[in-house]
Write a protein that holds these residues in place. Structure first.
Motif, PDB file in Angstrom:
ATOM      1  N   LYS A  56      37.273  -5.771 -33.434  1.00  0.00           N
ATOM      2  CA  LYS A  56      37.399  -6.697 -34.511  1.00  0.00           C
ATOM      3  C   LYS A  56      36.725  -8.136 -34.116  1.00  0.00           C
ATOM      4  O   LYS A  56      35.965  -8.498 -35.026  1.00  0.00           O
ATOM      5  CB  LYS A  56      38.950  -6.831 -34.972  1.00  0.00           C
ATOM      6  CG  LYS A  56      38.980  -7.650 -36.268  1.00  0.00           C
ATOM      7  CD  LYS A  56      40.410  -7.882 -36.687  1.00  0.00           C
ATOM      8  CE  LYS A  56      40.836  -6.523 -37.300  1.00  0.00           C
ATOM      9  NZ  LYS A  56      42.255  -6.834 -38.113  1.00  0.00           N
ATOM     10  N   LYS A  57      37.357  -8.688 -32.842  1.00  0.00           N
ATOM     11  CA  LYS A  57      36.553  -9.996 -32.659  1.00  0.00           C
ATOM     12  C   LYS A  57      35.258  -9.936 -32.485  1.00  0.00           C
ATOM     13  O   LYS A  57      34.431 -10.818 -32.755  1.00  0.00           O
ATOM     14  CB  LYS A  57      37.516 -10.367 -31.547  1.00  0.00           C
ATOM     15  CG  LYS A  57      38.843 -10.926 -31.549  1.00  0.00           C
ATOM     16  CD  LYS A  57      39.380 -11.505 -30.390  1.00  0.00           C
ATOM     17  CE  LYS A  57      40.804 -11.884 -30.569  1.00  0.00           C
ATOM     18  NZ  LYS A  57      41.727 -12.139 -29.627  1.00  0.00           N
ATOM     19  N   ALA A  58      35.008  -8.856 -31.667  1.00  0.00           N
ATOM     20  CA  ALA A  58      33.314  -8.492 -31.511  1.00  0.00           C
ATOM     21  C   ALA A  58      32.786  -8.411 -32.854  1.00  0.00           C
ATOM     22  O   ALA A  58      31.398  -8.918 -32.794  1.00  0.00           O
ATOM     23  CB  ALA A  58      33.145  -7.200 -30.295  1.00  0.00           C
ATOM     24  N   LEU A  59      33.049  -7.766 -33.801  1.00  0.00           N
ATOM     25  CA  LEU A  59      32.524  -7.646 -35.049  1.00  0.00           C
ATOM     26  C   LEU A  59      32.345  -8.995 -35.722  1.00  0.00           C
ATOM     27  O   LEU A  59      31.346  -9.176 -36.223  1.00  0.00           O
ATOM     28  CB  LEU A  59      33.288  -6.661 -35.928  1.00  0.00           C
ATOM     29  CG  LEU A  59      32.755  -6.234 -37.337  1.00  0.00           C
ATOM     30  CD1 LEU A  59      31.390  -5.542 -37.047  1.00  0.00           C
ATOM     31  CD2 LEU A  59      33.628  -5.476 -38.164  1.00  0.00           C
ATOM     32  N   VAL A  60      33.295  -9.977 -35.598  1.00  0.00           N
ATOM     33  CA  VAL A  60      33.333 -11.224 -36.091  1.00  0.00           C
ATOM     34  C   VAL A  60      32.257 -12.112 -35.682  1.00  0.00           C
ATOM     35  O   VAL A  60      31.456 -12.674 -35.953  1.00  0.00           O
ATOM     36  CB  VAL A  60      34.549 -11.880 -36.147  1.00  0.00           C
ATOM     37  CG1 VAL A  60      34.707 -13.465 -36.549  1.00  0.00           C
ATOM     38  CG2 VAL A  60      35.697 -11.031 -37.180  1.00  0.00           C
ATOM     39  N   CYS A  61      32.343 -11.932 -34.265  1.00  0.00           N
ATOM     40  CA  CYS A  61      31.464 -12.786 -33.248  1.00  0.00           C
ATOM     41  C   CYS A  61      29.880 -12.356 -33.543  1.00  0.00           C
ATOM     42  O   CYS A  61      29.018 -13.201 -33.698  1.00  0.00           O
ATOM     43  CB  CYS A  61      31.804 -12.827 -31.865  1.00  0.00           C
ATOM     44  SG  CYS A  61      33.396 -13.613 -31.529  1.00  0.00           S
ATOM     45  N   SER A  62      29.761 -11.133 -33.681  1.00  0.00           N
ATOM     46  CA  SER A  62      28.220 -10.584 -33.700  1.00  0.00           C
ATOM     47  C   SER A  62      27.864 -11.031 -35.401  1.00  0.00           C
ATOM     48  O   SER A  62      26.647 -11.308 -35.366  1.00  0.00           O
ATOM     49  CB  SER A  62      28.318  -9.273 -33.435  1.00  0.00           C
ATOM     50  OG  SER A  62      28.800  -8.516 -34.473  1.00  0.00           O
ATOM     51  N   ALA A  63      28.865 -10.999 -36.044  1.00  0.00           N
ATOM     52  CA  ALA A  63      28.195 -11.316 -37.618  1.00  0.00           C
ATOM     53  C   ALA A  63      27.817 -12.737 -37.459  1.00  0.00           C
ATOM     54  O   ALA A  63      26.963 -13.047 -38.070  1.00  0.00           O
ATOM     55  CB  ALA A  63      29.324 -10.993 -38.460  1.00  0.00           C
ATOM     56  N   ILE A  64      28.666 -13.499 -36.849  1.00  0.00           N
ATOM     57  CA  ILE A  64      28.429 -14.938 -36.755  1.00  0.00           C
ATOM     58  C   ILE A  64      27.154 -15.253 -36.264  1.00  0.00           C
ATOM     59  O   ILE A  64      26.295 -16.224 -36.623  1.00  0.00           O
ATOM     60  CB  ILE A  64      29.520 -16.030 -36.298  1.00  0.00           C
ATOM     61  CG1 ILE A  64      30.978 -15.653 -37.115  1.00  0.00           C
ATOM     62  CG2 ILE A  64      29.267 -17.248 -35.887  1.00  0.00           C
ATOM     63  CD1 ILE A  64      31.869 -16.557 -36.550  1.00  0.00           C
ATOM     64  N   LEU A  65      26.808 -14.723 -35.064  1.00  0.00           N
ATOM     65  CA  LEU A  65      25.504 -14.752 -34.360  1.00  0.00           C
ATOM     66  C   LEU A  65      24.504 -14.413 -35.218  1.00  0.00           C
ATOM     67  O   LEU A  65      23.297 -14.963 -35.037  1.00  0.00           O
ATOM     68  CB  LEU A  65      25.617 -14.098 -33.027  1.00  0.00           C
ATOM     69  CG  LEU A  65      26.693 -14.850 -31.912  1.00  0.00           C
ATOM     70  CD1 LEU A  65      26.839 -13.899 -30.814  1.00  0.00           C
ATOM     71  CD2 LEU A  65      26.141 -16.130 -31.593  1.00  0.00           C
ATOM     72  N   PHE A  66      24.761 -13.393 -35.895  1.00  0.00           N
ATOM     73  CA  PHE A  66      23.509 -12.798 -36.715  1.00  0.00           C
ATOM     74  C   PHE A  66      23.201 -13.946 -37.752  1.00  0.00           C
ATOM     75  O   PHE A  66      22.035 -13.964 -38.227  1.00  0.00           O
ATOM     76  CB  PHE A  66      23.955 -11.460 -37.212  1.00  0.00           C
ATOM     77  CG  PHE A  66      22.911 -10.925 -38.153  1.00  0.00           C
ATOM     78  CD1 PHE A  66      21.721 -10.345 -37.824  1.00  0.00           C
ATOM     79  CD2 PHE A  66      23.292 -10.635 -39.409  1.00  0.00           C
ATOM     80  CE1 PHE A  66      20.706  -9.763 -38.498  1.00  0.00           C
ATOM     81  CE2 PHE A  66      22.097  -9.943 -40.324  1.00  0.00           C
ATOM     82  CZ  PHE A  66      21.155  -9.455 -39.739  1.00  0.00           C
TER      83      PHE A  66
END
Length: 134
Positions: A56-66
């Protein structure tokens, strides 16, 4: 969106002078963008982060970086359209494509959806903003 690190100001100047982006036709960029953005953000970033933090944290972080990745378009878009693109990539496309990659265990569905998004998102924005009437 390019395969090598670059200076977007130079890319913008190059485009204005020659009609090419870093020596390549703009259409080439459109062809490869969905593939390598999915590989980078859903393959490498999401995959690597998922090994050290929760998915879940990985998904949020990757979305922010995207979403932040799209700030590079500052030389091509006005403030409204840039803000829209960054927020759209961060809050909608990034999480959806990341979730699909996690569940399907493949990037290709995201690549196809990314192509469709890149075709229809500008069209829908033009319709919603009243620039294009149907």
């Amino acid at each position: 969106c390019y395969l090598v690190p670059h200076n977007d100001l130079y890319g913008y100047w190059s485009y204005l002078q020659t009609g090419l982006m870093h020596g390549y036709p703009f259409s080439w960029s459109l062809l490869f963008v969905p593939i390598y953005e999915e590989m980078i953000f859903r393959g490498v970033v999401l995959g690597a982060l998922g090994k050290v933090v929760s998915w879940k944290k990985a998904l949020v972080c990757s979305a922010i970086l995207f979403g932040l990745w799209h700030v590079k378009n500052i030389f091509y878009l006005d403030t409204y359209h840039l803000s829209y693109q960054v927020l759209y990539a961060t809050l909608i496309i990034g999480p959806i494509f990341g979730f699909i990659a996690l569940k399907a265990k493949t990037l290709w569905i995201g690549v196809i959806l990314h192509y469709l998004n890149n075709i229809f998102a500008p069209l829908s924005l033009a319709i919603l903003s009243g620039v294009l009437r149907i």
